[in-house]
Design a protein around this motif. Structure first.
Motif, PDB file in Angstrom:
ATOM      1  N   ALA A  46       0.633  -1.090  -0.123  1.00  0.00           N
ATOM      2  CA  ALA A  46       0.039   0.034  -0.252  1.00  0.00           C
ATOM      3  C   ALA A  46       0.943   0.933  -0.278  1.00  0.00           C
ATOM      4  CB  ALA A  46      -0.695   0.136   1.171  1.00  0.00           C
ATOM      5  N   LEU A  47       2.229   1.322   0.620  1.00  0.00           N
ATOM      6  CA  LEU A  47       2.585   2.583   0.517  1.00  0.00           C
ATOM      7  C   LEU A  47       3.762   2.603  -0.168  1.00  0.00           C
ATOM      8  CD1 LEU A  47       4.883   4.055   2.079  1.00  0.00           C
ATOM      9  CD2 LEU A  47       6.218   3.123   2.997  1.00  0.00           C
ATOM     10  N   ARG A  48       4.135   1.223  -1.306  1.00  0.00           N
ATOM     11  CA  ARG A  48       4.869   1.720  -2.577  1.00  0.00           C
ATOM     12  C   ARG A  48       3.484   2.043  -3.634  1.00  0.00           C
ATOM     13  NH1 ARG A  48       6.244  -3.571  -2.456  1.00  0.00           N
ATOM     14  NH2 ARG A  48       7.915  -2.973  -1.766  1.00  0.00           N
ATOM     15  N   ALA A  49       2.114   1.611  -3.445  1.00  0.00           N
ATOM     16  CA  ALA A  49       1.614   2.410  -4.193  1.00  0.00           C
ATOM     17  C   ALA A  49       1.135   3.794  -3.997  1.00  0.00           C
ATOM     18  CB  ALA A  49      -0.102   1.070  -4.212  1.00  0.00           C
ATOM     19  N   LEU A  50       0.924   3.501  -2.631  1.00  0.00           N
ATOM     20  CA  LEU A  50       1.187   5.257  -2.768  1.00  0.00           C
ATOM     21  C   LEU A  50       1.479   6.654  -2.811  1.00  0.00           C
ATOM     22  CD1 LEU A  50      -0.469   7.962  -1.099  1.00  0.00           C
ATOM     23  CD2 LEU A  50       0.918   7.073   0.817  1.00  0.00           C
ATOM     24  N   ILE A  51       3.426   5.584  -3.131  1.00  0.00           N
ATOM     25  CA  ILE A  51       4.145   6.275  -3.799  1.00  0.00           C
ATOM     26  C   ILE A  51       4.270   6.387  -5.692  1.00  0.00           C
ATOM     27  CG2 ILE A  51       6.638   6.746  -4.234  1.00  0.00           C
ATOM     28  CD1 ILE A  51       7.046   5.963  -0.779  1.00  0.00           C
ATOM     29  N   ARG A  52       3.638   5.370  -6.031  1.00  0.00           N
ATOM     30  CA  ARG A  52       3.475   5.886  -6.975  1.00  0.00           C
ATOM     31  C   ARG A  52       3.035   7.021  -7.582  1.00  0.00           C
ATOM     32  NH1 ARG A  52       3.479  -0.450  -7.475  1.00  0.00           N
ATOM     33  NH2 ARG A  52       6.157  -1.167  -7.595  1.00  0.00           N
ATOM     34  N   GLU A  53       1.504   6.759  -6.632  1.00  0.00           N
ATOM     35  CA  GLU A  53       0.645   7.719  -7.467  1.00  0.00           C
ATOM     36  C   GLU A  53       1.254   8.803  -6.929  1.00  0.00           C
ATOM     37  OE1 GLU A  53      -2.148   6.726  -8.694  1.00  0.00           O
ATOM     38  OE2 GLU A  53      -1.175   5.008  -9.148  1.00  0.00           O
ATOM     39  N   ILE A  54       2.218   9.521  -5.386  1.00  0.00           N
ATOM     40  CA  ILE A  54       2.213  10.709  -5.806  1.00  0.00           C
ATOM     41  C   ILE A  54       3.282  11.101  -7.040  1.00  0.00           C
ATOM     42  CG2 ILE A  54       3.512  12.343  -4.056  1.00  0.00           C
ATOM     43  CD1 ILE A  54       2.155  10.462  -1.863  1.00  0.00           C
ATOM     44  N   LYS A  55       4.238  10.348  -7.394  1.00  0.00           N
ATOM     45  CA  LYS A  55       5.058  10.733  -8.129  1.00  0.00           C
ATOM     46  C   LYS A  55       4.734  11.111  -9.392  1.00  0.00           C
ATOM     47  CE  LYS A  55       9.621   8.361  -6.508  1.00  0.00           C
ATOM     48  NZ  LYS A  55      10.357   7.813  -6.144  1.00  0.00           N
ATOM     49  N   ALA A  56       3.404   9.788  -9.915  1.00  0.00           N
ATOM     50  CA  ALA A  56       2.392  10.719 -11.001  1.00  0.00           C
ATOM     51  C   ALA A  56       1.921  11.705 -10.965  1.00  0.00           C
ATOM     52  CB  ALA A  56       1.332   9.339 -11.228  1.00  0.00           C
ATOM     53  N   GLY A  57       1.806  12.107  -9.984  1.00  0.00           N
ATOM     54  CA  GLY A  57       1.086  13.787 -10.083  1.00  0.00           C
ATOM     55  C   GLY A  57      -0.573  13.526  -9.679  1.00  0.00           C
ATOM     56  N   LYS A  58      -0.970  12.030  -9.135  1.00  0.00           N
ATOM     57  CA  LYS A  58      -1.914  11.973  -8.637  1.00  0.00           C
ATOM     58  C   LYS A  58      -2.444  13.036  -8.036  1.00  0.00           C
ATOM     59  CE  LYS A  58      -2.501   8.205 -11.206  1.00  0.00           C
ATOM     60  NZ  LYS A  58      -2.919   6.521 -12.071  1.00  0.00           N
ATOM     61  N   ASP A  60      -1.573  16.234  -6.547  1.00  0.00           N
ATOM     62  CA  ASP A  60      -0.905  18.001  -6.681  1.00  0.00           C
ATOM     63  C   ASP A  60      -1.819  18.415  -6.373  1.00  0.00           C
ATOM     64  OD1 ASP A  60       1.484  17.056  -7.846  1.00  0.00           O
ATOM     65  OD2 ASP A  60       0.951  17.088  -9.862  1.00  0.00           O
ATOM     66  N   HIS A  61      -3.322  17.995  -6.427  1.00  0.00           N
ATOM     67  CA  HIS A  61      -4.540  19.078  -6.114  1.00  0.00           C
ATOM     68  C   HIS A  61      -5.090  18.950  -4.454  1.00  0.00           C
ATOM     69  CE1 HIS A  61      -5.852  14.692  -5.843  1.00  0.00           C
ATOM     70  NE2 HIS A  61      -6.680  15.658  -4.911  1.00  0.00           N
ATOM     71  N   LEU A  62      -3.717  17.896  -4.278  1.00  0.00           N
ATOM     72  CA  LEU A  62      -3.557  18.557  -2.942  1.00  0.00           C
ATOM     73  C   LEU A  62      -3.085  19.621  -1.918  1.00  0.00           C
ATOM     74  CD1 LEU A  62      -4.047  14.815  -1.399  1.00  0.00           C
ATOM     75  CD2 LEU A  62      -5.989  16.644  -1.825  1.00  0.00           C
ATOM     76  N   LEU A  63      -2.084  20.004  -3.244  1.00  0.00           N
ATOM     77  CA  LEU A  63      -0.691  20.871  -2.684  1.00  0.00           C
ATOM     78  C   LEU A  63      -0.953  22.621  -2.830  1.00  0.00           C
ATOM     79  CD1 LEU A  63       1.764  18.964  -4.502  1.00  0.00           C
ATOM     80  CD2 LEU A  63       1.463  18.950  -1.896  1.00  0.00           C
TER      81      LEU A  63
END
Length: 63
Positions: A46-58, A60-63
């Motif tokens: 789950a952590l690995r999936a979260l990091i992948r999604e963040i790196k993919a820009g998914k 960005d709308h939270l920033l």
């Protein structure tokens, strides 16, 4: 609680620092640096999936 092996803190701009850790049971942890006694816990997958999604820009709308 299992023994957590924490990585060095990761700090973004400003004072936003967090730490990632794992334990021998396959759990992954994320905590604000200095608040490691209150981590979010999930599987390493789950952590690995979260990091992948963040790196993919998914997130960005939270920033």
């Amino acid at each position: 609680m299992a023994e957590i092996h924490w990585e060095d803190p990761f700090c973004g701009e400003g004072n936003n620092c967090f730490r990632i850790g794992t334990d021998a049971e396959g759990n992954a942890y994320i905590a604000v640096a200095g608040q490691e006694d209150r981590p979010l816990v999930d599987s390493t997958d789950a952590l690995r999936a979260l990091i992948r999604e963040i790196k993919a820009g998914k997130a960005d709308h939270l920033l």
